[in-house]
Design a protein around this motif. Structure first.
Motif, PDB file in Angstrom:
ATOM      1  N   ALA A 190     -11.482 -23.001 -43.894  1.00  0.00           N
ATOM      2  CA  ALA A 190     -12.832 -23.549 -44.043  1.00  0.00           C
ATOM      3  C   ALA A 190     -13.120 -24.669 -43.044  1.00  0.00           C
ATOM      4  O   ALA A 190     -14.286 -24.954 -42.756  1.00  0.00           O
ATOM      5  N   ARG A 191     -12.060 -25.305 -42.460  1.00  0.00           N
ATOM      6  CA  ARG A 191     -12.294 -26.519 -41.654  1.00  0.00           C
ATOM      7  C   ARG A 191     -11.711 -26.428 -40.243  1.00  0.00           C
ATOM      8  O   ARG A 191     -11.634 -27.423 -39.549  1.00  0.00           O
ATOM      9  N   GLY A 221      -8.710 -10.956 -46.637  1.00  0.00           N
ATOM     10  CA  GLY A 221      -9.721 -10.178 -45.946  1.00  0.00           C
ATOM     11  C   GLY A 221     -10.543 -10.947 -44.921  1.00  0.00           C
ATOM     12  O   GLY A 221     -11.507 -10.397 -44.370  1.00  0.00           O
ATOM     13  N   THR A 222     -10.176 -12.191 -44.672  1.00  0.00           N
ATOM     14  CA  THR A 222     -10.974 -12.979 -43.716  1.00  0.00           C
ATOM     15  C   THR A 222     -10.277 -13.158 -42.367  1.00  0.00           C
ATOM     16  O   THR A 222     -10.858 -13.737 -41.444  1.00  0.00           O
ATOM     17  N   ILE A 226     -11.807 -14.752 -38.858  1.00  0.00           N
ATOM     18  CA  ILE A 226     -11.464 -16.141 -38.518  1.00  0.00           C
ATOM     19  C   ILE A 226     -10.526 -16.228 -37.319  1.00  0.00           C
ATOM     20  O   ILE A 226     -10.744 -17.049 -36.403  1.00  0.00           O
ATOM     21  N   LEU A 227      -9.495 -15.389 -37.289  1.00  0.00           N
ATOM     22  CA  LEU A 227      -8.489 -15.530 -36.237  1.00  0.00           C
ATOM     23  C   LEU A 227      -9.055 -15.319 -34.832  1.00  0.00           C
ATOM     24  O   LEU A 227      -8.724 -16.077 -33.909  1.00  0.00           O
ATOM     25  N   THR A 246      -0.708 -17.886 -40.239  1.00  0.00           N
ATOM     26  CA  THR A 246      -1.655 -17.931 -41.364  1.00  0.00           C
ATOM     27  C   THR A 246      -0.909 -18.003 -42.689  1.00  0.00           C
ATOM     28  O   THR A 246       0.187 -17.443 -42.843  1.00  0.00           O
ATOM     29  N   VAL A 247      -1.526 -18.709 -43.634  1.00  0.00           N
ATOM     30  CA  VAL A 247      -0.951 -18.871 -44.973  1.00  0.00           C
ATOM     31  C   VAL A 247      -2.068 -18.665 -45.985  1.00  0.00           C
ATOM     32  O   VAL A 247      -3.158 -19.230 -45.836  1.00  0.00           O
TER      33      VAL A 247
END
Length: 581
Positions: A190-191, A221-222, A226-227, A246-247
């Protein structure tokens, strides 16, 4: 050992000695930059140049609530770092190291300003580390924890938030990141696009530091959305080759991130710490980048120091100019007849009279010489000659004191009118001699000049005729006459001025010529005027020197820019011939 280390150590001392006491535009930035760079040399560059084989320090950094402490706990598979919803969570940084690497971190090798605390595994009790001598009372502490989960040659440091609401935490976070061999930068799905993290990542790029980015709390699923966006941002900052890990938000029954999710990050860390050669490669990359980044900031310090030096030189030039004008003003008063008029002239007229004295002058110099002894014994009174001395003393004292105080007032007005020197004006005012002391010093200077003048009169012309004439007229009268001539001989008194003076300035000249002759009078006058000029200059120097000393005592180092420039140049020279032993 690197041959760059001695040059860096000298640069650290020079930066630590840099002072920015004047409120120049760049003073705050110069102060902060010099402290920051000196701290980075102490915390990282010197230790790493001195010990390339020391364990790598991986600092886990990021924004508030990014999950840094949870990540550290999950990497070592136990709750060594506090993880909480209360902010800020991490106040004192935590360093987790391999059991056999403890000596590298309990000493002052890195982060010497942080006191060491140690905690045994499986306990919450923290005690001062018995081997540690680092840190100062009241300073932040570095908590040391041993863990078998951390491989030899690697240490992980959980740092405060880079955007903490506590300013001291933000500064400490920056200090720790500057002391790292590598960064594990933690953000969230989110940040990740927030401004503060990217400012820090841009710094990482400028330092060419070994970096890994962890995106925590990645919703299912994001990743496909995002990546690519995150990779695009990284590439724009010159960090396109940085690995991204990613975590998800999921935690296991122990409240830790599942091992499977951390496997890529763990393997990356293990590969970097796998051998002495791989560790050295990481250290060299970050060390070279950090050193180059430090050298690029030379102008930030030098420019700010140059502002300080320029302001100090300007103040000193204003002192020199003000007192040069004062000396010039007084010198003019010696020659324009100002000091001859008034009380001095009145007292001299009492010595020589005006009636018969003028008639005898009109009869010629030779007649004066023939009759001098007889009529002067009758005409003069010793008290009148002394009154001339007192009148001259009072006139000179008033002139010296008033002119000096005018110069001081001009300097203080100039300094007070500018922001950078206003406080120096107040500082200097406390170090000047008082008005009473100034008057005492002026009186002593004038009296000493008068004593020297009488001594010169007494010692000039030792032949019998000159001695007889001097005794006939009296040393005090001749001395008074010489003072009158000094202040009037180049005054150009003519017309109405000469009429007002009643010819007494000319009379004084004739008295001296009658006793000593023309050539001796010229020499005596020049010598006495030169002596008075020297004593006047010395009198003014006391106040001028106090003002100049105040500039120096305020902590301004005019040589500061040159010293810092030379120290940076020495580091560059050492880098060109860098050799590891």
């Amino acid at each position: 050992m690197s041959n760059v280390a001695p040059a860096l150590d000298e640069l650290r001392r020079t930066l630590s000695a840099a002072r920015f006491p004047l409120r120049c535009p760049g003073a705050q930035e110069g102060t902060e930059t010099s402290i920051e760079l000196a701290q980075q040399i102490d915390d990282y560059l010197l230790p790493r140049y001195t010990s390339l084989d020391a364990p790598l320090l991986a600092v886990v950094g990021g924004s508030t609530g990014a999950g840094k402490s949870l990540l550290v706990n999950s990497l070592v598979r136990e709750h060594v770092a506090r993880s909480s919803a209360i902010r800020p969570t991490t106040r004192d940084p935590l360093l987790v190291h391999a059991v056999e690497d403890g000596a590298w971190f309990s000493s002052e090798r890195i982060l010497p300003g942080l006191a060491r605390l140690s905690r045994s595994r499986g306990t919450s009790q923290v005690v001062p580390d018995p081997l540690s001598q680092a840190g100062e009372p009241g300073a932040s502490s570095l908590e040391l924890v041993q863990s078998p989960a951390v491989p030899h040659g690697l240490a992980i440091l959980d740092s405060p938030d880079i955007d903490s609401v506590v300013e001291a935490n933000r500064r400490l976070a920056g200090q720790l990141l500057a002391a790292a061999d590598m960064w594990i930068f933690v953000t969230t799905a989110a940040r990740y696009s927030d401004a503060i993290p990217w400012k820090l990542l841009a710094e990482a790029a400028s330092r060419n530091i070994v970096l890994g980015v962890v995106v925590n709390r990645m919703p299912a699923g994001t990743q496909r959305e995002i990546l690519p966006d995150l990779a695009k941002h990284l590439d724009k900052e010159g960090l396109g080759s940085v690995p991204i890990f990613t975590v998800t938000e999921y935690k296991d029954e122990d409240g830790l991130i599942p091992q499977a999710e951390l496997a890529p990050l763990r393997e990356w860390l293990l590969s970097l710490a796998a051998s002495a050669a791989s560790r050295a490669a990481v250290a060299r990359q970050t060390l070279e980048g950090a050193t180059n980044a430090l050298l690029l900031r030379e102008s930030d310090v030098v420019n700010a120091l140059e502002q300080q030096a320029a302001a100090a030189l300007r103040m000193k030039e204003e002192v020199a100019a003000a007192f040069a004008r004062s000396r010039g003003t007084v010198e003019v008063s010696f020659e324009d007849g100002t000091l001859l008029r008034g009380e001095v002239l009145a007292r001299w007229q009492e010595v020589v009279g005006t009636g018969e004295w003028m008639r005898k002058l009109e009869s010629g110099v030779s007649s004066v010489r023939d009759r001098l002894a007889g009529w002067l014994r009758i005409q003069r009174q010793a008290s009148s000659a002394s009154a001339v001395d007192l009148a001259v003393e009072d006139s000179l004292l008033t002139s010296l004191v008033s002119t000096a105080e005018e110069a001081i007032a001009n300097v203080e007005l100039q300094w007070a009118s500018r922001t950078e020197s206003a406080e120096v004006a107040e500082f200097a005012a406390l170090r000047l001699r008082s008005s009473e002391e100034r008057e005492v010093d002026a009186a002593e200077a004038v009296r000493q000049w008068q004593r020297d003048l009488v001594e010169m009169v007494s010692s000039t012309g030792k032949d019998k005729k000159t001695t007889a004439r001097l005794l006939a007229v009296g040393v005090n009268v001749v001395g008074a006459a010489l003072m009158v001539v000094i202040f009037a001989s180049t005054a150009g008194l003519t017309g109405a001025e000469l009429a007002v003076a009643g010819g007494t300035a000319v009379a004084a000249q004739r008295v001296l010529e009658a006793v000593f002759g023309d050539d001796a009078v010229r020499k005596m006058t020049a010598r006495a005027r030169e002596d008075l000029s020297e004593k006047t200059a010395h009198f003014f120097e006391k106040d001028a020197d106090s003002l100049l000393a105040a500039v120096d005592q305020y902590g301004i180092n005019i040589d500061g820019p040159a010293n810092v420039t030379a120290s940076f140049a020495a580091v560059r020279d050492a880098l060109r011939t860098e050799q590891w032993q």
